[in-house]
Design a protein around this motif. Structure first.
Motif, mmCIF file in Angstrom:
data_model
loop_
_atom_site.group_PDB
_atom_site.id
_atom_site.type_symbol
_atom_site.label_atom_id
_atom_site.label_comp_id
_atom_site.label_asym_id
_atom_site.label_seq_id
_atom_site.Cartn_x
_atom_site.Cartn_y
_atom_site.Cartn_z
ATOM 1 N N ARG A 53 31.628 52.059 53.040
ATOM 2 C CA ARG A 53 30.338 52.533 53.921
ATOM 3 C C ARG A 53 30.424 52.534 55.333
ATOM 4 N NH1 ARG A 53 26.186 52.089 50.276
ATOM 5 N NH2 ARG A 53 25.075 53.726 51.762
ATOM 6 N N GLU A 54 31.823 52.557 55.785
ATOM 7 C CA GLU A 54 32.109 52.326 57.437
ATOM 8 C C GLU A 54 31.745 53.825 58.039
ATOM 9 O OE1 GLU A 54 34.225 51.749 54.916
ATOM 10 O OE2 GLU A 54 34.458 49.440 55.162
ATOM 11 N N ASP A 55 31.817 54.848 57.322
ATOM 12 C CA ASP A 55 31.623 56.161 57.831
ATOM 13 C C ASP A 55 29.997 56.184 58.086
ATOM 14 O OD1 ASP A 55 34.254 56.850 58.307
ATOM 15 O OD2 ASP A 55 34.275 58.344 56.417
ATOM 16 N N SER A 56 29.211 55.795 56.905
ATOM 17 C CA SER A 56 27.816 55.728 57.165
ATOM 18 C C SER A 56 27.188 54.963 58.181
ATOM 19 C CB SER A 56 27.335 55.439 55.798
ATOM 20 O OG SER A 56 27.686 56.153 54.892
ATOM 21 N N LEU A 114 16.378 55.553 55.973
ATOM 22 C CA LEU A 114 17.266 55.456 54.864
ATOM 23 C C LEU A 114 16.338 55.816 53.767
ATOM 24 C CD1 LEU A 114 19.691 52.685 55.571
ATOM 25 C CD2 LEU A 114 19.610 54.769 56.681
ATOM 26 N N VAL A 115 16.843 56.888 53.109
ATOM 27 C CA VAL A 115 16.127 57.285 51.754
ATOM 28 C C VAL A 115 17.250 57.465 50.627
ATOM 29 C CG1 VAL A 115 14.362 58.443 52.806
ATOM 30 C CG2 VAL A 115 16.308 59.769 52.137
ATOM 31 N N GLY A 116 16.962 57.199 49.274
ATOM 32 C CA GLY A 116 17.625 57.542 48.186
ATOM 33 C C GLY A 116 17.259 56.568 47.075
ATOM 34 N N PRO A 117 17.898 56.757 45.846
ATOM 35 C CA PRO A 117 17.346 56.033 44.545
ATOM 36 C C PRO A 117 17.591 54.591 45.088
ATOM 37 C CG PRO A 117 18.899 57.784 44.128
ATOM 38 C CD PRO A 117 18.772 57.642 45.680
ATOM 39 N N GLY A 118 16.627 53.692 44.137
ATOM 40 C CA GLY A 118 16.898 52.342 44.150
ATOM 41 C C GLY A 118 18.412 51.636 43.713
ATOM 42 N N THR A 123 19.444 48.826 51.516
ATOM 43 C CA THR A 123 19.069 47.648 52.351
ATOM 44 C C THR A 123 20.070 46.779 52.838
ATOM 45 O OG1 THR A 123 16.986 47.239 51.051
ATOM 46 C CG2 THR A 123 17.940 45.239 52.316
ATOM 47 N N LYS A 124 21.178 46.824 52.258
ATOM 48 C CA LYS A 124 22.445 46.034 52.892
ATOM 49 C C LYS A 124 23.113 46.846 53.913
ATOM 50 C CE LYS A 124 25.452 44.832 49.521
ATOM 51 N NZ LYS A 124 26.393 44.825 48.390
ATOM 52 N N LEU A 125 23.120 48.168 53.721
ATOM 53 C CA LEU A 125 23.501 49.099 54.990
ATOM 54 C C LEU A 125 22.562 48.977 56.314
ATOM 55 C CD1 LEU A 125 25.554 51.250 55.952
ATOM 56 C CD2 LEU A 125 23.739 53.156 54.845
ATOM 57 N N ALA A 185 21.694 46.473 61.607
ATOM 58 C CA ALA A 185 21.233 45.494 62.705
ATOM 59 C C ALA A 185 22.101 44.633 63.078
ATOM 60 C CB ALA A 185 20.140 45.000 61.791
ATOM 61 N N ARG A 186 22.915 44.272 62.394
ATOM 62 C CA ARG A 186 23.996 43.268 63.006
ATOM 63 C C ARG A 186 25.171 44.042 63.846
ATOM 64 N NH1 ARG A 186 23.990 38.695 59.475
ATOM 65 N NH2 ARG A 186 23.852 39.145 57.091
#
Length: 236
Positions: free
Chosen positions: A138-141, A157-161, A166-168, A173-174
């Motif tokens: 997910r580095e590009d995201s 951020l939107v998308g299926p559960g 949340t992790k992204l 945030a970090r």
């Protein structure tokens, strides 16, 4: 003569305040991200002349490798901030951008802000999870979101559960926390039973006292006590 940092530019109802880093319309601040403001500042300082893509990238992202699509995201943010006057920002195909309009350069004498001393125990402490799960592929995201977040004040951020939104978001945030003096917070909304509870959940995450708590504190200091709450079936 005012320095570039202290300069203002005005045109019609618009004011660009370089000292406060604000874009205002009819003296009301318009939300705009930090990178987007720097692009606007560079364009208005060029007095209507063409600013090439390379010049913008070199000025706003000095020393960084930035793709054209990143610049386009922030150009879109500037146009969104300009609203109905979005056509002031003109694209010169394949070359760069210009800012139209007769912008008058000036200077506003803002009073110097008084230094504020924050007690050590009042410093904000992030509540991000201490255990970090690996973010694989997910580095590009993450890089794209960092760019978008510097252009817009709110990003969704939107998308299926279960796909890792949340992790992204937590990793984002970090990564941006140093830019905000590590003042980032996670507000858990999934477990709330109603939208009315969102404000209090946010206040708790930000360590802010709610109006009800302040009101109760004032009553107790004045010697008043609230009546005991009535019990409701099924209410915890």
């Amino acid at each position: 003569m005012s320095s570039p940092v202290d300069r203002t530019y005005s045109f019609g109802h618009w004011l660009i305040d370089c000292q406060r880093r604000e874009l205002r319309y009819n003296n009301v601040a318009v939300p705009i991200g930090s990178r987007a403001f720097e692009i606007l500042e560079k364009l208005v300082g060029s007095a209507g002349l063409l600013v090439t893509k390379d010049d913008l990238i070199g000025s706003v992202w000095s020393g960084l490798t930035v793709e054209d699509n990143t610049l386009q995201v922030h150009i879109s943010a500037v146009r969104k901030a300009l609203g109905e006057d979005r056509n002031l920002l003109k694209t010169v195909s394949g070359r760069g951008y210009t800012l139209a309009g007769t912008w008058r350069s000036g200077h506003l004498d803002h009073p110097a802000a008084a230094p504020v001393t924050i007690p050590a125990d009042a410093l904000f402490s992030s509540n991000l999870p201490s255990i970090r799960a690996p973010l694989i592929g997910r580095e590009d995201s993450l890089s794209e979101l960092s760019d978008v977040l510097s252009a817009y004040r709110a990003v969704t951020l939107v998308g299926p559960g279960g796909i890792g939104k949340t992790k992204l978001a937590i990793e984002l945030a970090r990564s941006v926390a140093p830019s905000f003096n590590d003042s980032v917070a996670l507000v858990e909304l999934a477990a709330l039973q109603g939208a009315a509870l969102a404000a209090s959940a946010t206040a708790r995450a930000l360590r802010l006292a709610s109006n009800d708590k302040r009101s109760n504190a004032r009553k107790h200091r004045a010697g008043h006590r609230d009546p005991p709450p009535a019990s409701c079936p099924g209410q915890l």
